[in-house]
Every structure is written in structure tokens, then in C-alpha cells.
Design an enzyme around this catalytic site. Structure first.
Site, PDB file in Angstrom:
ATOM      1  CD1 TRP A  99      38.470   1.387 -11.264  1.00 16.59           C
ATOM      2  CD2 TRP A  99      39.922   1.498 -12.950  1.00 16.59           C
ATOM      3  NE1 TRP A  99      38.138   0.426 -12.179  1.00 16.59           N
ATOM      4  CE2 TRP A  99      38.998   0.466 -13.216  1.00 16.59           C
ATOM      5  CE3 TRP A  99      40.935   1.769 -13.885  1.00 16.59           C
ATOM      6  CZ2 TRP A  99      39.068  -0.308 -14.369  1.00 16.59           C
ATOM      7  CZ3 TRP A  99      40.998   0.998 -15.029  1.00 16.59           C
ATOM      8  CH2 TRP A  99      40.063  -0.033 -15.262  1.00 16.59           C
ATOM      9  CG  HIS A 144      38.753  -3.081 -10.175  1.00 20.49           C
ATOM     10  ND1 HIS A 144      39.065  -3.148 -11.506  1.00 20.49           N
ATOM     11  CD2 HIS A 144      39.947  -3.129  -9.524  1.00 20.49           C
ATOM     12  CE1 HIS A 144      40.376  -3.207 -11.657  1.00 20.49           C
ATOM     13  NE2 HIS A 144      40.937  -3.196 -10.469  1.00 20.49           N
ATOM     14  NE  ARG A 177      35.702   2.175  -9.122  1.00 20.45           N
ATOM     15  CZ  ARG A 177      35.045   1.709 -10.174  1.00 20.45           C
ATOM     16  NH1 ARG A 177      34.316   2.535 -10.912  1.00 20.45           N
ATOM     17  NH2 ARG A 177      35.133   0.439 -10.499  1.00 20.45           N
ATOM     18  CD  GLN A 183      33.336  -3.582  -9.288  1.00 21.68           C
ATOM     19  OE1 GLN A 183      34.367  -4.231  -9.098  1.00 21.68           O
ATOM     20  NE2 GLN A 183      33.265  -2.629 -10.192  1.00 21.68           N
ATOM     21  CB  VAL A 189      39.172  -8.715 -20.886  1.00 23.59           C
ATOM     22  CG1 VAL A 189      38.829  -9.467 -19.612  1.00 23.59           C
ATOM     23  CG2 VAL A 189      38.577  -7.330 -20.905  1.00 23.59           C
ATOM     24  CB  ALA A 235      37.440 -11.916 -16.220  1.00 17.90           C
TER      25      ALA A 235
HETATM   26  N1  DAH Z   1      36.726  -4.129 -12.996  1.00 20.35           N
HETATM   27  C1  DAH Z   1      35.870  -3.438 -13.905  1.00 20.35           C
HETATM   28  C2  DAH Z   1      35.366  -2.157 -13.261  1.00 20.35           C
HETATM   29  O1  DAH Z   1      35.411  -2.036 -12.098  1.00 20.35           O
HETATM   30  C3  DAH Z   1      34.721  -4.299 -14.328  1.00 20.35           C
HETATM   31  C4  DAH Z   1      35.141  -5.438 -15.177  1.00 20.35           C
HETATM   32  C5  DAH Z   1      35.184  -5.303 -16.532  1.00 20.35           C
HETATM   33  C6  DAH Z   1      35.546  -6.635 -14.612  1.00 20.35           C
HETATM   34  C7  DAH Z   1      35.584  -6.360 -17.351  1.00 20.35           C
HETATM   35  C8  DAH Z   1      35.959  -7.716 -15.395  1.00 20.35           C
HETATM   36  C9  DAH Z   1      35.952  -7.545 -16.783  1.00 20.35           C
HETATM   37  O2  DAH Z   1      36.326  -8.887 -14.891  1.00 20.35           O
HETATM   38  O3  DAH Z   1      36.344  -8.591 -17.539  1.00 20.35           O
HETATM   39  O4  DAH Z   1      34.888  -1.301 -13.946  1.00 20.35           O
END
Ligand code: DAH
Length: 334
Positions: free
Chosen positions: A152, A177, A203, A217, A260, A302
Site C-alpha cells: 500500500w 483501503h 494511493r 472501494q 483473512v 470480508a
Molecule cells: N483491502 C484490500 C485492498 O485494498 C482489498 C481486500 C482484500 C479487502 C481482501 C478485504 C479482503 O476485505 O478480505 O487491496
């Protein structure tokens, strides 16, 4: 001759006094009509002795010509005047088209997504765009020395940008995010629940057709007893069917996100091509531990996806920068 002079005087007076075409016409009939005063004089010329006829004849003819010209001139004058006096509002004209604004394509799609999830009993919540290190990274199992943190590209805020910069929750930043809202929501709510979090993220990277320094998002989080990946598959496949309005083919690939376990990436088939559309997985026990949920009691899934990406696929837009260009030729197509 006196009669002619008198006639001329009164005719000129009446012409200049005429305030309307009707008044002017009346005067014209009075002097030049078939039984008009001047007409009668002209007609009676033949009864005069030759000498007088020679004197008066041309005078009368001359006056006739003069009056005709004056009547014409005045008539034109009155016509333009009447025309200009016409009411400005012509109710028989077709109306002017009033341009009313409409929602930006991204707002429109976001609303569609909200409504689909609301219909599936999800709640919609929002969170702060200025985040702290703890919620954006640490609580999501992305420790400071973890290589995943490099994924990130963060806009860090300087002390002057934000006074309360160094609290227990670390330095301030623009959220990279929407996942930190998972933490914020679980800190203040007890399971079971299901939420989505639409929001803007930032970003620090170069822009191109598929990258912007800010975009939107949609985060999803469902926590309860005995929640499994099967629940996730059902919910997300229902969502995409409703969103695209037709049957969709899905593919699930194992993937890695620190928050996760297991992590998956979801692809959908679009025009015979697999398109990556979201990251997802079962909430990591470390995440539950940071919000003091008992991981033996609760499970959850999630997911996170980009609003722009969904909109680009749905409307066949090939450059993410168009959404932020402010170009009406683009915006007005939606
Ligand atoms: N936060 C991640 C991103 O910005 C995207 C994401 C991936 C969110 C997996 C989630 C997840 O909740 O389970 O790339």
C-alpha cells in the site's frame, strides 16, 4: 385654393395624431377614399373654368401624392411599433430545454450497489478518510515490519496537517483501503451483523488507465456463528447476478491478504475473459483478537472491491482517469 390648404393642414394633423393603424385608416378614407374630401375636389375639377382648373388641378394632384406618401410612411411606422409592442412571452413557442444535472456515474453505481446489499439485509456504514496507522495496518494484521505493508503506497500526513498525529493509534494517513472500517465497526458493535462500507481511498502511485491516486472501494464484512466461505459465495454470486442483470461465471483463486485466512480472489468471466474483481476471505483470528471478539465463537468473511473497476466493466469504460476528468462529453453519457 383655400379649401385645399385647409384640407392639407387638417390631414397632416390627423396623420401625425393617429396612434393606431385603425385611426390612420379612418383618416385615409376621410381624405383619399372614394368619397374622400380630396377625391371630391379632384372630381369637381372638371366643373371649373379652364383657367382655374389649370391652377388648382396640379395643386390638388400634388397634395394627393404627398398625402399618399405620408400615409404610407406613418403606416410603416405604426406597424413596426405595434410589432415591437407584442408581448415578449409567446406561449405558443416551444419551451427552452432546461438542463438539469444528474448523478456522476460512480455515484449512480454506488447507489445501485448499496441498494442490492440493502435488499440482502446488509447495513451501509461509512468511515473516516483520515485514518491512523493502527486501524489502517496494525489491527488488520499488517505489522510494521511486515512486507505486505509495502503493497500500500501510503500518503502519510505531516504533523502540521493533523495535530493529533501521534496518539496510541500511531501516525495519521489517508486510508489506503476501506478495510480499517472493519476494525472500527467491530470495536463498537457486537456480532452478528453484515455491513458494506463504500468509501474513498488513496494511493501514492503513478496514474495510468487503471490507476488513480484516489478511487472508491466497497468493503464487505459479515460476522456470525458458523459463517463459512459457502455463505460468502452465495452472497457475492447473488450480488453480481443482480448487478449485471444476468448469469455470471465465477472463479475463485487462493490468494493472500494479511487480514483473512484463507484468502481468495474472485474472477468473473466477461466476454470470454477472466477479470479479477475482488479480494476476499475468512476474517483472520488476529483481526478478531484486535477487536476482542472470541475467534472460537465467531466467524466471518470480508471482501473488498473497487467501485471504478465494476463501473468500467459494466459500462465498458477503458480509462479510470475519465471519471475524474470533469469532461462533460464523458459524464453526460450516463
Ligand atoms: N483491502 C484490500 C485492498 O485494498 C482489498 C481486500 C482484500 C479487502 C481482501 C478485504 C479482503 O476485505 O478480505 O487491496
Amino acid at each position: 385654393m383655400i379649401q385645399i390648404q385647409e384640407l392639407k393642414k387638417s390631414a397632416l394633423k390627423e396623420i401625425s395624431a393617429a396612434g393606431s393603424l385603425e385611426e390612420l385608416e379612418k383618416a385615409e378614407i376621410k381624405y383619399l377614399g372614394r368619397k374622400g374630401e380630396l377625391t371630391l375636389i379632384l372630381r369637381s375639377l372638371k366643373d371649373l373654368p379652364v383657367e382655374e382648373r389649370k391652377k388648382i388641378g396640379p395643386l390638388a394632384q400634388q397634395l394627393k401624392k404627398e398625402l399618399e406618401e405620408l400615409f404610407n410612411k406613418k403606416s410603416e411606422e405604426l406597424k413596426t411599433k405595434t410589432y415591437n409592442l407584442k408581448p415578449v412571452l409567446d406561449i405558443t413557442k416551444p419551451g427552452k430545454k432546461i438542463k438539469i444535472g444528474h448523478l456522476h456515474p460512480l455515484s449512480k453505481i454506488e447507489e445501485e450497489i448499496r441498494n442490492i446489499f440493502l435488499s440482502m439485509n446488509f447495513s451501509v456504514v461509512e468511515g473516516p478518510e483520515i485514518e491512523d496507522e493502527y486501524h489502517n495496518f496494525d489491527a488488520l494484521n499488517i505489522p510494521k515490519d511486515h512486507p505486505a505493508r509495502d503493497a500500500w503506497n501510503t500518503f502519510w500526513l505531516k504533523l502540521t496537517d493533523y495535530k493529533r498525529q501521534t496518539t496510541n493509534d500511531g501516525r495519521k494517513l489517508l486510508r489506503t483501503h476501506t478495510s480499517p472500517m472493519q476494525i472500527r465497526y467491530m470495536e463498537t458493535h457486537n456480532p452478528p451483523f453484515q455491513i458494506i462500507v463504500p468509501g474513498r481511498v488513496f494511493r501514492y502511485e503513478a496514474t495510468d488507465a487503471s490507476h488513480e491516486i484516489n478511487f472508491y472501494q466497497i468493503e464487505g464484512l459479515m460476522v456470525g456463528k458458523d459463517i463459512s466461505l459457502a455463505n460468502f459465495k452465495f452472497i457475492i454470486e447473488e450480488f453480481f447476478k443482480k448487478f449485471f442483470g444476468r448469469e455470471i461465471e465465477f472463479r475463485y483463486r487462493p490468494s493472500y491478504f494479511p487480514f483473512v485466512e484463507p484468502g481468495v480472489e474472485v474472477d468473473i468471466k466477461f466476454k470470454n475473459k477472466w477479470l479479477e474483481i475482488m479480494g476476499a476471505g475468512m476474517v483472520h483470528r488476529k483481526v478478531f483478537e484486535s477487536v476482542k471478539y472470541n475467534p472460537y465463537e465467531w466467524q466471518g468473511f470480508a471482501f473488498g472491491m473497487s467501485l471504478e473497476r465494476l463501473t468500467m466493466i459494466k459500462y465498458k469504460v477503458d480509462d479510470i482517469r475519465l471519471f475524474y476528468s470533469g469532461d462533460l462529453r464523458f459524464i453526460n453519457q450516463f
